[in-house]
Design an enzyme around this catalytic site. Structure first.
Site, short mmCIF file in Angstrom:
data_model
loop_
_atom_site.label_atom_id
_atom_site.label_comp_id
_atom_site.label_asym_id
_atom_site.label_seq_id
_atom_site.Cartn_x
_atom_site.Cartn_y
_atom_site.Cartn_z
N ASP A 1 86.62 48.01 28.32
CA ASP A 1 86.69 46.58 28.99
C ASP A 1 85.94 45.74 27.88
O ASP A 1 84.71 46.29 27.51
CB ASP A 1 86.15 46.90 30.29
CG ASP A 1 85.96 45.31 30.81
OD1 ASP A 1 86.91 44.52 30.80
OD2 ASP A 1 84.58 45.00 31.18
N ASP B 1 82.66 48.66 33.59
CA ASP B 1 81.50 48.57 34.14
C ASP B 1 81.65 47.68 35.18
O ASP B 1 80.86 47.84 36.27
CB ASP B 1 80.47 47.79 33.31
CG ASP B 1 80.68 46.21 33.20
OD1 ASP B 1 81.92 45.98 32.92
OD2 ASP B 1 79.90 45.22 33.40
N ASP C 1 87.29 47.06 37.39
CA ASP C 1 87.34 48.48 36.43
C ASP C 1 87.67 49.54 37.29
O ASP C 1 88.13 50.71 36.60
CB ASP C 1 86.42 48.59 35.45
CG ASP C 1 86.16 47.41 34.39
OD1 ASP C 1 87.24 46.94 34.07
OD2 ASP C 1 85.11 47.08 34.02
#
Length: 639
Positions: free
Chosen positions: A337, A531, A535
């Protein structure tokens, strides 16, 4: 070594020393001076005397074997040792056989030496983990009604004020209200450089306050604090065994009865099928039993994983089980990410471009004063980037131009701070900026003085982290983001990420991970690093989910298999190195132990008859010690 032994280990060491001393004296009398040869019934005197060091060293092994027999679990290494050693003594009843009392006593003696060494190695590994785990605070200094009272951290409520003195451990997560200090975060993150904190700084439980007195307002109860979450993660790690570890456990369960049966076959088949003497066949069976003890495998394999997880933990990487460490060693694709993982997730000034002769700090100063009264994140980042102090007394007038920028009268100068449209309206020419981000043009008294680029700031170690991953053998790195195409392209290019996917929704990220999973070759695994709350589904769908622990959400940390405590992506390559080295050591031990044992077993067969009891002792105790020493190398893995 001796000062680190437990009481039980010290007692065993004393028994070994006494038994070994007696054994040496008897061997010198027997082999050096042939004392027993000249004595009447010397063989039986020798038999009785060698029983003394044998029983001193191994009475608990005899008791363990008897306990296993009487409780329905007889087939363990104790039984193997008891059969083999008693069998060695029993060879005295075969008139055509050489006496083997010394070997019988020696096998028991060295078996106990191996047991002591194993116990010490496992204890040392556990102490190493325990030292790392010594992060739990014992008390909190609660500030209430002007008094400071020492209380159990578990009783402190959210929003309470606690005082942390120099030398004390921060008991709960919170924000510094008063004071400043330096915190030692090494036990949590592996970072040796102290962290400076002051009023407004967030602090996490488990850190040690090094210098000043600070007052902290708590933001969580103890049960939800960072230190408690770490303790739970590590404590539960041993429940999730790797495939290799499970295989060794199952292997040992079936292996022991099989080798006992084979030893019986060797003892009987030699005389009946090959015309060997009973004494030679029984001796071959005894050698076979001694060398077949699976201690080297059942101790060294879990110890290797335990050491690998411990080494990673000491350096700020929490692995929730050996199964994840094993999978991490096979990572071929790493997907990230972007925001909060490769970037800080907070906006900041990344560049100030000015015409020749104009000081960037001059431009930043007027922009910060013009935006002094705005709470917009961009205005806040401007003020935070300005090194000086905003003097509000010199700001006379401010006009907000919605969606364009701001006009302000600062120290009698007309200041415009805004985007292209604001400059177009003011008919002020401006250059195009090649950087990606929010562009704030600045004009003073109708003259263009430069522009400020504001963007999400890339983490300092992000580029090195990507390079390290490629160097460690990761075949593909992929960045997933909901951001715009040009922003994603710029960040991917800056960091050296091979592929990127932009403008994604959370469900899109799951689809892409599934796509990557379908593309992997062989036993390669897909890891995802994230994080945020959004996610969590992706972390669970990937083969290995890696979460940022310090700033990551609780949901992400719960869903992840591995947690990076200091949010540094460079730790991913380190974790992969730990995993691969651990698996390498596990494989070395399996091949070495099985290879040596099988070789000695073959040499012990009656029609070959090369292996004797001493070689069998090396095949058992020697191989175990070497495998354990090799396993303990995992504890010393550093960043």
């Amino acid at each position: 070594m001796a000062k680190n032994l437990t009481k039980k280990q010290t007692k065993l060491l004393k028994r070994i020393i006494v038994a070994f001393s007696l054994f040496v004296v008897l061997e010198v009398l027997s082999v050096g001076f042939h004392v027993f040869d000249a004595m009447p019934y010397g063989l039986w005197v020798q038999f009785v005397l060698f029983l003394v060091p044998y029983l001193i060293a191994g009475y608990d092994v005899l008791a363990g074997a008897w306990h296993g027999i009487t409780h329905g679990q007889p087939l363990d290494e104790n039984l193997l040792m008891v059969i083999a050693t008693i069998g060695a003594f029993a060879l005295v009843f075969f008139p055509d056989a050489e006496p083997h009392m010394a070997e019988g006593a020696a096998v028991m003696l060295f078996f106990q030496v191996g047991e002591l060494f194993e116990s010490y190695a496992v204890g040392k590994t556990r102490r190493s983990i325990a030292d790392m785990m010594d992060i739990a605070p014992e008390f909190a200094n609660l500030k209430k009604d002007g008094q400071v009272v020492e209380v159990d951290p578990d009783t402190v409520e959210v929003g309470s004020l606690i005082v942390v003195k120099p030398g004390e451990r921060v008991p709960l997560d919170g924000v510094v209200e008063e004071g400043s200090s330096q915190l030692d975060t090494s036990a949590l993150t592996g970072e040796s450089v102290p962290r400076v904190v002051q009023a407004g700084s967030a602090v996490i439980s488990g850190c040690v306050n090094m210098t000043g007195l600070i007052t902290v307002r708590t933001t969580s109860v103890y049960g939800e604090s960072t230190v408690q979450r770490i303790l739970e993660l590590v404590e539960n790690a041993s429940e999730k065994k790797a495939r290799t570890e499970n295989f060794i456990t199952r292997f040992a369960r079936y292996y022991t009865p099989i080798v006992v049966g084979l030893a019986a076959v060797i003892a009987v088949a030699g005389p009946l099928l090959f015309g060997e003497s009973w004494s030679a066949s029984v001796q071959s069976a005894l050698v076979f039993l001694v060398v077949s003890c699976p201690c080297a495998l059942v101790i060294s394999v879990p110890l290797s994983f335990f050491g690998g997880i411990g080494a990673a933990s000491r350096n700020g990487v929490l692995v929730k089980g050996s199964s994840y460490l094993e999978a991490l060693g096979d990572v071929g694709i790493v997907a990230f990410d972007k925001t909060g993982t490769l970037t800080n997730g907070t906006f900041g000034v990344v560049a100030v471009h000015t015409p020749e002769g104009v000081d960037p700090e001059y431009v930043l100063s007027y922009a910060a004063h013009a935006e002094a009264n705005s709470n917009h994140p961009i205005a806040i980042s401007l003020r935070e980037s300005y090194a000086g102090v905003v003097d509000e007394s010199c700001i006379e007038h401010v006009e907000e131009h919605g969606g364009k920028g701001v006009y302000a009268l600062v120290s009698a100068h007309k200041v415009l701070v805004g985007n292209d449209r604001l400059m177009d309206e003011a008919r002020i020419e401006y250059p195009n900026c090649e950087l990606v981000g929010t562009i704030l043009h600045v004009a003073i008294d109708g003259e263009y003085v430069g522009h400020i680029v504001i963007a999400d700031v890339v983490k300092e170690d992000a580029k090195d982290a990507i390079a390290a991953l490629h160097a460690s053998g990761a075949k593909r790195t992929v960045m997933l983001t909901g951001d715009r195409e040009e922003v994603a392209a710029a960040v991917a290019d800056e960091l050296g990420v091979a592929e990127y996917r932009a403008q994604l929704l959370p469900q899109d990220k799951v689809s892409i991970i599934e796509e990557l999973l379908a593309q992997v070759e062989g036993k390669d695994k897909v890891a995802f690093v994230g994080d945020g709350v959004n996610d969590a589904p992706v972390l669970m769908r990937a083969d290995i989910g890696i979460a940022m622990g310090a700033m990551g959400s609780d949901a992400a940390i719960e869903a992840a298999d591995i947690v990076l405590m200091d949010d540094r992506p460079a730790k991913i390559a380190y974790a992969i190195r730990v995993a691969r080295k651990t698996m390498g050591i596990v494989r070395q031990n399996i091949v070495f132990a099985i290879g040596v044992k099988v070789l000695i077993m073959i040499l012990a067969l009656p029609f070959i008859g090369i292996a004797n009891m001493w070689l069998a002792v090396f095949g058992d105790v020697g191989v175990s010690v070497l495998a354990i020493l090799n396993a303990m190398r995992t504890l010393r893995m550093k960043q």
